[in-house]
Design an enzyme around this catalytic site. Structure first.
Site, PDB file in Angstrom:
ATOM      1  N   ARG A   6      27.247  57.879  68.458  1.00 49.64           N
ATOM      2  CA  ARG A   6      27.417  59.250  67.986  1.00 49.64           C
ATOM      3  C   ARG A   6      26.440  59.544  66.848  1.00 49.64           C
ATOM      4  NH1 ARG A   6      29.436  63.981  69.886  1.00 49.64           N
ATOM      5  NH2 ARG A   6      30.985  64.969  68.554  1.00 49.64           N
ATOM      6  N   THR A  16      26.663  68.787  77.524  1.00 47.24           N
ATOM      7  CA  THR A  16      26.701  67.327  77.630  1.00 47.24           C
ATOM      8  C   THR A  16      26.416  66.908  79.072  1.00 47.24           C
ATOM      9  OG1 THR A  16      28.312  67.178  75.823  1.00 47.24           O
ATOM     10  CG2 THR A  16      28.237  65.304  77.283  1.00 47.24           C
ATOM     11  N   GLY A  32      32.387  69.652  76.463  1.00 48.50           N
ATOM     12  CA  GLY A  32      33.039  69.791  75.154  1.00 48.50           C
ATOM     13  C   GLY A  32      34.476  69.305  75.246  1.00 48.50           C
TER      14      GLY A  32
HETATM   15  N1  GLY Z   1      29.568  67.605  71.862  1.00 47.20           N
HETATM   16  C1  GLY Z   1      30.546  67.358  72.829  1.00 47.20           C
HETATM   17  C2  GLY Z   1      31.472  66.265  72.481  1.00 47.20           C
HETATM   18  O1  GLY Z   1      31.110  65.438  71.678  1.00 47.20           O
HETATM   19  O2  GLY Z   1      32.561  66.200  72.980  1.00 47.20           O
END
Ligand code: GLY
Length: 610
Positions: free
Chosen positions: A120, A418, A507
């Site tokens: 991340r 994503t 998301g």
């Molecule tokens: N940006 C999408 C997630 O991290 O869930």
């Protein structure tokens, strides 16, 4: 991503084409009058494939083909996943790339264990809870979205390196080659890519490096034309030669920092583009984190997922635990959807209160995943009436049946982009890997001369607490990881052998898509590709539940509304991919039939019908 064509090419022919670097195009009809001829190795998109030797499933045929070529050349699932991800950085640049981050979940066939890498993005060391506040109030989301302020230190290159160091058999240089070629030679623009570019057109025009790359000749790219990214080809070549330190410490790092601190906006742009405070030190000290996967049992299977900083594993796991007390297989479709929606609502209430970066928050992972806690939360769910949102959380540290704790906070906004890929090899190793740059198009800011977009992942933080009386574990902090919903998932049988693996973009809807696909397949008996294709619902502790049109327009909606549910239409939720180990040892790869223009499932040696 590629246009879905109706070309009648077998997967074997596709794989042969992929292997034959520089070979002539397959003997298939050309698409109707493309402005630029397609590259030689143009693989076809199929949503399902079955066979031996390994499998790859992603949203894009070029990317899946890159992974399959690696498997055919003797690489393993990790090698294939890295090659596929690198290719997605070319063909899916608005969803993922080396300017972003993600979560890599790996099953090792020899030890029969699952391990995970948290790649991340992190906030700058200077960040604190006021990162997105101005005069005590949150700035508009759009100003965080298109800014240097929203950019976190990318984790994707470090994830590739960590995965290859631990399990890979091929060098990063070798694995980046197919993507490097794809960037240099170009890929065929499809309708989804054009639509995503159009959605970003206005802000891309404000950043000359983005406009030059994604608006060739100042125009939206034409469907069927070939889009090249020679800057990214050079960046990949450099990473292959120098390793990822080029991006974390070398001249690419300096370019990233310069871009974030002084976003290169065109002269005359009226947009306010806030700078970020990322430093060379932030990049140089970035580290991936090895995390123990989340693990819960569901109907005799073990479900492994991503632990915090992602909320995926705990939230999918809690919802499954809530559903486990119901015989989901025998429910009517209406009762199934009702239970699925309510389990999601409850699990999201707990996610909002308890899940954040564990380096900053004491996340009660075991409690959130305990059957006792889930049973106590399940007792809130009634057959004849919907719960209302926002619903207050429970306390997994001290579970009390049917109780809630404190005030209810709504779920904060999360973007919906994503990408996810799934890979498996002939040895039985499996990878579920979800990666992102957050919004479609990330920050909108391309690093000049480098060919990749920077993420806006820090907008996954709460800009301010969702409720003043409720602790928010997802406020920004120095070096903190914003909470994610990414849910790369691997399911094992009671002998710790793989059953399936899957994941999705979207998301916060990622969690409900993975949950719905799992229950659709495991409980409702849908073949994996049909569980993926099934029309989706998504409830995230909000007053309304999102429904895709096939559900929104069906009589089921009226019957659910009679129970008190409220709905809004969402044209498309997620874009899942998965692989499944069939009892006879074959792999089945599955992807979307239509969402995002359809996904691409491939196997090394096709054998038998899906
Ligand atoms: N940006 C999408 C997630 O991290 O869930």
């Amino acid at each position: 991503m590629r246009r879905s064509t109706a070309r009648n090419v077998s997967l074997a022919a596709v794989a042969a084409t992929v292997l034959a670097v520089g070979a002539a195009a397959p003997p298939t009809p050309a698409p109707a009058s493309p402005p630029t001829p397609a590259p030689a190795s143009a693989p076809v998109k199929e949503p399902v494939a079955v066979g031996f030797g390994g499998a790859v499933s992603s949203v894009d045929a070029d990317a899946s083909a890159a992974g399959i070529a690696v498997l055919r050349a003797g690489g393993n699932a990790v090698d294939a996943a890295v090659a596929t991800a690198a290719a997605l950085g070319v063909t899916e640049p608005y969803s993922a790339g080396i300017g972003g981050g993600g979560y890599f979940v790996h099953y090792d066939a020899r030890s029969r264990t699952v391990r995970t890498i948290d790649g991340r993005e992190t906030a700058p060391r200077s960040a604190d809870a006021s990162l997105f506040l101005e005069n005590g109030s949150p700035i508009p989301f759009a100003e965080g979205m298109t800014s240097g302020l929203g950019v976190g230190t990318p984790g994707t290159p470090a994830t590739w390196e960590a995965a290859l160091d631990a399990w890979g058999t091929k060098s990063l240089k070798e694995l980046l080659k197919p993507a490097e070629r794809l960037a240099r030679d170009g890929f065929v623009v499809d309708a989804t890519f054009r639509a995503q570019t159009r959605a970003n057109e206005e802000r891309f025009r404000d950043f000359p490096a983005s406009a030059e790359l994604f608006l060739p000749g100042g125009e939206l790219p034409v469907v069927g034309s070939v889009l090249k990214n020679p800057d990214l080809a050079r960046t990949y070549e450099k990473l292959g030669r120098q390793g990822t330190r080029a991006l974390y410490r070398g001249d690419i790092a300096h370019d990233i920092v310069r871009t974030v601190r002084n976003p290169p906006v065109r002269e005359g742009a009226t947009r306010r583009v806030r700078p970020g405070d990322l430093t060379i030190r932030d990049l140089a000290t970035y580290e991936t984190v090895w995390r123990r996967p989340t693990k819960m049992s569901y109907r005799g299977l073990d479900v492994y997922g991503m632990a915090p900083s992602s909320s995926g594993g705990t939230t999918v796991g809690e919802a499954l635990n809530i559903l486990e007390g119901t015989d989901v297989a025998t429910l009517s479709q209406e009762a199934y959807l009702h239970r699925f929606i309510e389990a999601s609502r409850v699990a999201f209430a707990d996610r909002g209160r308890w899940v954040g970066d564990p380096a900053f928050e004491d996340v009660p992972v075991a409690g959130l995943l305990s059957q006792r806690f889930a049973d106590g939360r399940a007792c809130l769910i009634k057959d004849d009436a919907a719960l209302t949102s926002p619903l207050a959380p429970g306390d997994p540290r001290h579970p009390v049946p049917c109780a809630t704790t404190g005030a209810a906070a709504p779920t904060t906004y999360e973007g919906e982009n994503t990408t996810h890929l799934t890979a498996a090899d002939k040895w039985g190793n499996v990878v579920a890997y979800t990666l992102t740059i957050e919004s479609t198009g990330g920050s909108g800011i391309t690093v000049p001369g480098r060919g990749f977009l920077l993420n806006n992942e820090l907008t996954d933080f709460s800009f301010a607490p969702a409720h003043p009386a409720v602790h928010d574990p997802n406020l920004p902090g120095p070096g903190k990881r914003p909470r994610s919903s990414m849910s790369p998932t691997i399911v094992l049988d009671r002998h710790d052998r793989p059953v399936l693996a899957l994941g999705s973009p979207g998301g916060a809807t990622i969690i409900t898509t993975v949950l719905q696909t799992l229950t659709g397949h495991l409980d409702r008996g849908l073949p994996l590709v049909d569980a993926i294709a099934a029309p989706r619902a998504s409830q995230r502790n909000q007053p309304v539940t999102d429904l895709e049109p096939a559900l929104y327009d069906s009589p089921l909606r009226l019957r659910l509304e009679a129970l008190g549910h409220a709905f809004r239409q969402n044209p498309e939720i997620g874009a899942a991919t998965g692989v499944q180990r069939l009892p006879d040892g074959r792999w089945l790869a599955a992807a979307e039939r239509t969402r995002r223009g359809g996904g691409s499932a491939m196997v090394v040696r096709p054998a038998g019908r899906p």
